[in-house]
Write a protein that holds these residues in place. Structure first.
Motif, PDB file in Angstrom:
ATOM      1  N   CYS A   1       6.435 100.429  39.588  1.00 16.43           N
ATOM      2  CA  CYS A   1       4.348 101.253  39.259  1.00 16.43           C
ATOM      3  C   CYS A   1       3.801 100.686  40.731  1.00 16.43           C
ATOM      4  O   CYS A   1       2.934 101.490  40.589  1.00 16.43           O
ATOM      5  N   CYS A   2       3.637  99.661  41.126  1.00 20.92           N
ATOM      6  CA  CYS A   2       3.122  98.907  41.988  1.00 20.92           C
ATOM      7  C   CYS A   2       3.143  99.117  42.661  1.00 20.92           C
ATOM      8  O   CYS A   2       4.647  98.248  43.166  1.00 20.92           O
ATOM      9  N   ASP A   3       3.399  97.911  44.433  1.00 22.63           N
ATOM     10  CA  ASP A   3       3.678  97.697  45.110  1.00 22.63           C
ATOM     11  C   ASP A   3       4.345  96.495  44.356  1.00 22.63           C
ATOM     12  O   ASP A   3       3.866  95.232  43.852  1.00 22.63           O
ATOM     13  N   TYR A   4       4.900  95.409  45.367  1.00 24.81           N
ATOM     14  CA  TYR A   4       5.507  94.317  45.089  1.00 24.81           C
ATOM     15  C   TYR A   4       6.268  93.745  46.437  1.00 24.81           C
ATOM     16  O   TYR A   4       6.728  93.959  47.315  1.00 24.81           O
ATOM     17  N   SER A   5       6.376  91.926  45.834  1.00 22.16           N
ATOM     18  CA  SER A   5       7.117  91.540  46.809  1.00 22.16           C
ATOM     19  C   SER A   5       8.372  90.660  46.309  1.00 22.16           C
ATOM     20  O   SER A   5       8.075  90.307  45.153  1.00 22.16           O
ATOM     21  N   LEU A   6       8.914  89.594  46.843  1.00 19.62           N
ATOM     22  CA  LEU A   6       9.849  89.598  46.717  1.00 19.62           C
ATOM     23  C   LEU A   6       9.765  87.944  46.852  1.00 19.62           C
ATOM     24  O   LEU A   6      10.265  87.567  48.322  1.00 19.62           O
ATOM     25  N   HIS A   7      10.065  86.591  46.205  1.00 21.41           N
ATOM     26  CA  HIS A   7       9.910  85.099  46.635  1.00 21.41           C
ATOM     27  C   HIS A   7      12.023  84.621  46.087  1.00 21.41           C
ATOM     28  O   HIS A   7      12.197  85.688  45.374  1.00 21.41           O
ATOM     29  N   VAL A   8      12.683  84.206  46.800  1.00 20.44           N
ATOM     30  CA  VAL A   8      13.719  83.937  46.516  1.00 20.44           C
ATOM     31  C   VAL A   8      14.081  82.399  46.361  1.00 20.44           C
ATOM     32  O   VAL A   8      13.648  81.416  46.706  1.00 20.44           O
ATOM     33  N   ALA A   9      14.820  82.477  45.106  1.00 18.44           N
ATOM     34  CA  ALA A   9      15.395  80.967  44.496  1.00 18.44           C
ATOM     35  C   ALA A   9      16.472  80.191  45.333  1.00 18.44           C
ATOM     36  O   ALA A   9      17.400  80.934  45.514  1.00 18.44           O
TER      37      ALA A   9
END
Ligand code: URP
Ligand code: ZN
Ligand code: ZN
Ligand code: ZN
Length: 513
Positions: free
Chosen positions: A138-146
């Motif tokens: 429902c809101c903007d998001y970003s992704l870190h990667v492990a």
């Protein structure tokens, strides 16, 4: 006008407002990380078009009166784990409930983690996690990667993620032995690659070997309850790993970000490294700033289990205030939540053995109010520092500033109208998080989000949510964030060790055997 007609009219007015793509916020105090000023903010099609005094009101726009309120950049939660499959179960808040709750709490962007199992392609895991999130957010998001294992393929995929997929942050675990944990030489390799591709290395800093030994010891002493979780991994287990990560990162001149700094000891390590000039950032979380680990000694097992996370909330009750002091003074830089929620029946997987209690706590909805209460209302920080630690610094570190984290012409219209004087009491009865308890239950917080605007739309207003799954967007992030890499690159240019120029030795050399 009858009550019904009045109700209907205000319903339609609200509906109209929620559909609006042109909004003017009048008369509020616009607060950025460096200054505050009474200004109007004009928003159109998801962006801030103008900020200034006495802006003209174009015909047909929605007007929001923000007199006596603050107008702040929407919060950025740097650390969430929506619907994470972990320790035999799955976190109960998914990308839908979790981001809805975020908006209700004044957070307009989350940064979640892709965590591939060992041996799994980072690229495949990234695509899968993004496909999971996209229809629900429902809101903007970003992704870190492990980075949970190491190979040439992982190294290459990190580069592809940075160049083509908008990932500039990679998390390495120093704990969760035999699951996610990397050895020091693998950390060295992963940090070197982060440096090579312009990414920031993130660490979960706990000594995984010591945790395994400590857990065996506690169980052998008959300690099976939640208190065993902290007893087997005291503060120095976190502080040692934090220092080790800083040392390894420094060896390759790679910027470092320590996620979930939970103890005074670890925070002191970050703080003194910063004073020695290391490019390192520490992230305390809402749980660590707003509550403590004494709850894990509670006689009621379920109550105690709700507070289990790793690294643990510390039993030293002076910890939250200490972490807040460091956050106020820039020893720590930015805040997340590590939102990873398991309901009581899921926590009960560990009812006879604390090592099986799924690790994780709530916070995505509570972070902004908890930080205002414990940070600003307490007098430790001002409204500008509040903005710095809840959004701007995150945007700078992860290279999305001023698109995010600032109220300015051209920025994304992620805006919160904040009432610094209003209060609310946090409770699982009223929160929007899916989890069936709240670790901040009963906490009265000054500082309440009254309106949340995400991507230029009012999505939360006075307790009413109107956010839709799929409304948020993935925010790609470029490598080489200036805020992080300028110093690193300067050091590379001028700080390389050089050989001493000498006349070659031409004397005798003994023969070897
Ligand atoms: O307890 C925690 N922190 N759960 C989520 C996984 C992690 O280490 O961040
Ligand atoms: Zn972690
Ligand atoms: Zn308690
Ligand atoms: Zn986490």
């Amino acid at each position: 006008m009858s009550v019904l007609v009045h109700l209907r009219t205000s319903y339609f007015k609200r509906k109209e407002r929620m559909n609006q793509s042109r909004i003017i916020i009048k008369g509020g105090k616009v607060v950025n990380e460096d200054c505050s000023a009474i200004s109007d903010v004009y928003i159109e099609n998801g962006h801030i078009i103008d900020v200034g005094s006495n802006l003209e009101i174009p015909a047909g726009v929605t007007v929001i009166d923000a007199t006596d309120r603050l107008v702040i950049p929407g919060g950025i939660d740097t650390h969430t784990h929506m619907e994470l499959a972990f320790m035999g179960t799955k976190a109960v808040d998914d990308f839908h409930t979790g981001t809805k709750a975020a908006l209700a709490g004044g957070t307009t962007m989350i940064m979640d983690f892709v965590i591939p199992q060992r041996g799994v392609s980072l690229l495949e895991a990234f695509d899968w996690w993004k496909d999971t999130a996209d229809p629900k957010v429902c809101c903007d998001y970003s992704l870190h990667v492990a980075v949970t294992w190491w190979s040439d393929k992982v190294k290459m995929e990190m580069e592809t993620l940075a160049k083509e997929k908008g990932v500039n942050s990679f998390k390495m675990f120093m704990a969760y032995k035999d699951v996610f944990m990397l050895q020091d030489h693998e950390l060295y390799a992963a940090f070197s690659q982060c440096k090579q591709i312009g990414a920031i290395a993130q660490v979960h800093a706990e000594n995984g070997d010591l945790i395994v030994e400590g857990a065996k010891k506690m169980l052998s002493l008959g300690i099976t309850g939640p208190e065993g979780h902290e007893l087997c991994r005291p503060e120095e287990v976190e502080a040692e790993a934090t220092q080790r990560a800083i040392t390894i990162a420094h060896a390759v001149n790679c910027p470092l970000y320590v996620v979930h700094v939970m103890s005074k000891s670890a925070a002191k390590v970050v703080s003194s490294a910063r004073r020695e000039g290391r490019v390192v950032f520490g992230e305390p979380i809402a749980a660590g700033l707003g509550t403590d680990g004494t709850h894990c000694w509670h006689k009621d097992w379920a109550h105690a289990a709700k507070f289990i996370m790793g690294p643990p909330l510390r039993p030293d009750p002076s910890t939250p205030a200490f972490l807040m002091d460091l956050l106020a003074n820039d020893d720590l830089s930015v805040t997340g939540t590590d939102h990873c929620t398991f309901s009581v029946c899921q926590k009960a997987l560990g009812k006879d053995d604390f090592t099986k209690i799924p690790n994780g706590v709530n916070g995505v909805e509570d972070r902004m109010s908890v930080i205002w209460e414990k940070g600003v209302h307490s007098g430790k920080m001002d409204e500008n520092r509040f903005v710095a630690v809840t959004s701007s610094n995150a945007a700078k570190i992860f290279n999305m500033y001023p698109q995010k984290g600032r109220i300015a012409k051209g920025s994304d219209a992620d805006v919160v109208i904040w009432d610094p004087k209003a209060t609310r009491r946090i409770s699982a009865v009223t929160h929007h998080q899916a989890v069936d308890y709240n670790i901040f239950e009963g906490m009265e917080c000054h500082g309440v989000p009254v309106v949340t605007i995400s991507r230029g739309k009012v999505v939360y207003e006075r307790g009413q949510l109107s956010a839709h799954p799929g409304q948020g967007r993935f925010i790609p992030r470029q490598p080489y964030a200036e805020f992080v890499y300028k110093r690193v690159q300067q050091r590379d240019q001028v700080g390389q060790p050089r050989p001493v120029i000498r006349i070659p030795y031409d004397g005798d050399v003994i023969s070897t055997y």
